[in-house]
Design a protein around this motif. Structure first.
Motif, mmCIF file in Angstrom:
data_model
loop_
_atom_site.group_PDB
_atom_site.id
_atom_site.type_symbol
_atom_site.label_atom_id
_atom_site.label_comp_id
_atom_site.label_asym_id
_atom_site.label_seq_id
_atom_site.Cartn_x
_atom_site.Cartn_y
_atom_site.Cartn_z
ATOM 1 N N LEU A 153 0.715 -1.202 -0.269
ATOM 2 C CA LEU A 153 -0.009 0.062 0.100
ATOM 3 C C LEU A 153 0.764 1.099 -0.070
ATOM 4 C CD1 LEU A 153 -2.667 -1.215 2.548
ATOM 5 C CD2 LEU A 153 -3.027 -0.749 0.216
ATOM 6 N N ARG A 154 1.785 1.374 0.882
ATOM 7 C CA ARG A 154 2.795 2.359 0.746
ATOM 8 C C ARG A 154 3.503 2.801 -0.518
ATOM 9 N NH1 ARG A 154 5.647 0.841 4.629
ATOM 10 N NH2 ARG A 154 4.424 1.403 6.473
ATOM 11 N N THR A 155 3.970 1.592 -1.079
ATOM 12 C CA THR A 155 4.726 1.691 -2.115
ATOM 13 C C THR A 155 3.979 2.173 -3.211
ATOM 14 O OG1 THR A 155 6.341 0.037 -1.618
ATOM 15 C CG2 THR A 155 6.141 0.490 -3.960
ATOM 16 N N THR A 156 2.529 1.641 -3.365
ATOM 17 C CA THR A 156 1.870 1.853 -4.484
ATOM 18 C C THR A 156 1.259 3.549 -4.371
ATOM 19 O OG1 THR A 156 0.886 -0.230 -4.426
ATOM 20 C CG2 THR A 156 -0.478 1.424 -5.682
ATOM 21 N N ILE A 157 0.863 4.111 -3.076
ATOM 22 C CA ILE A 157 0.518 5.356 -2.844
ATOM 23 C C ILE A 157 1.762 6.108 -3.323
ATOM 24 C CG2 ILE A 157 -0.016 7.146 -1.381
ATOM 25 C CD1 ILE A 157 -1.810 4.592 0.041
ATOM 26 N N LYS A 158 2.970 5.930 -2.891
ATOM 27 C CA LYS A 158 4.059 6.886 -3.254
ATOM 28 C C LYS A 158 4.311 6.865 -4.844
ATOM 29 C CE LYS A 158 6.697 6.721 0.952
ATOM 30 N NZ LYS A 158 6.960 8.131 1.268
#
Length: 282
Positions: A68-73
């Motif tokens: 989730l963090r990687t996709t949002i970034k």
């Protein structure tokens, strides 16, 4: 182990806006809601880019919070880069709240003032914290809950995708139970309806489809000052003999349509970046 038993989506322009700058993604076990901001349709572009990043994500590729963090970034980088190359879209941004079911846990990634809730055993609980000026003042004890609800700067957010080259992402993981219902929504719902209003609707007898429609209708009846987007999904235990994977969700309503302006803006910026890279290599 849990799976998605039912999932619905609904988005509405509201009564006071001419266009819908909200976007959503419903691809069980992955869900996302984005609320765009910026003039000249820039908000629509930003929110679409945010949910497109989730459409391209593999839900099993990494640990849930990391994914989730990687996709949002990555979505933030694409929005920022597009804005840098187009003065008409300078400063565009979007909120983003996403959820991913894996095993018996639901993980969330969050930036901005869209929200995630869980409805369990007849009680409603907000999972995410708003990244807004008013919410920060409330958490500091400088505003009461009642003052925050009516504050004239309630819509001022302190964190979003797009304005900066990097963004801080809140992530959290929630252990689910059979029958839990999760709500992702844009602030077009929560500025019109209190948590008590949302709770009362989710307690009613009826399918998630009906509850989604009741929520949107209630927000419009209160004034519908902003776009309203709702994603509801229910988790259930996998029974003996049932397939272990998440079931195909029921889709209600449609996501805000990908306009030709959005498509053209993305294509033009990607062409510009490719051309710049080709020149750099010469």
């Amino acid at each position: 182990m849990l799976r998605i038993g039912e999932a619905v989506q609904l988005t509405d322009t509201g009564r006071q806006r001419e266009a819908n700058e909200d976007s959503l993604f419903l691809g069980p076990p992955l869900f996302a809601v984005a609320d765009g901001m910026g003039g000249a349709q820039a908000g629509e572009v930003a929110s679409h880019l945010a949910v497109e990043a989730f459409a391209a994500a593999d839900p099993d590729e990494a640990a849930p919070e990391e994914l989730l963090r990687t996709t949002i970034k990555e979505a933030n980088r694409r929005i920022f880069d597009l804005a840098q190359g187009d003065a008409s879209r300078s400063g565009m941004g979007t909120t983003l709240t996403a959820a991913l079911l894996r095993g018996e846990e639901i993980s969330f990634g969050h930036v901005g003032d869209s929200r995630a809730y869980v409805f369990r055993d007849g009680e409603l609980k907000q999972i995410t914290n708003d990244h807004s000026l008013v919410e920060e003042l409330r958490r500091q004890g400088r505003l009461s809950r009642e003052q925050a609800a009516d504050h004239p700067q309630r819509s001022v957010i302190t964190r979003a995708l797009g304005p900066e080259p990097d963004v801080e992402v809140d992530t959290m993981t929630f252990r689910g139970r059979d029958g839990d219902v999760f709500l992702l929504c844009s602030d077009g719902l929560t500025t019109m309806l209190s948590d008590e209003d949302v709770h009362a609707i989710l307690r009613r007898e009826g399918s998630l489809e009906k509850k989604a429609r009741w929520l949107v209708r209630a927000a419009n009846e209160r004034g519908g000052r902003d776009n309203i987007t709702v994603v509801l999904f229910r988790v259930e235990e996998v029974r003996v003999g049932d397939p272990a994977s998440a079931m195909e969700a029921t889709s209600v309503g449609v996501a805000a349509p990908r306009s030709e302006d959005v498509r053209r803006a993305v294509q033009e910026r990607e062409a510009q970046m490719a051309e710049a890279e080709a020149r750099r290599r010469q």
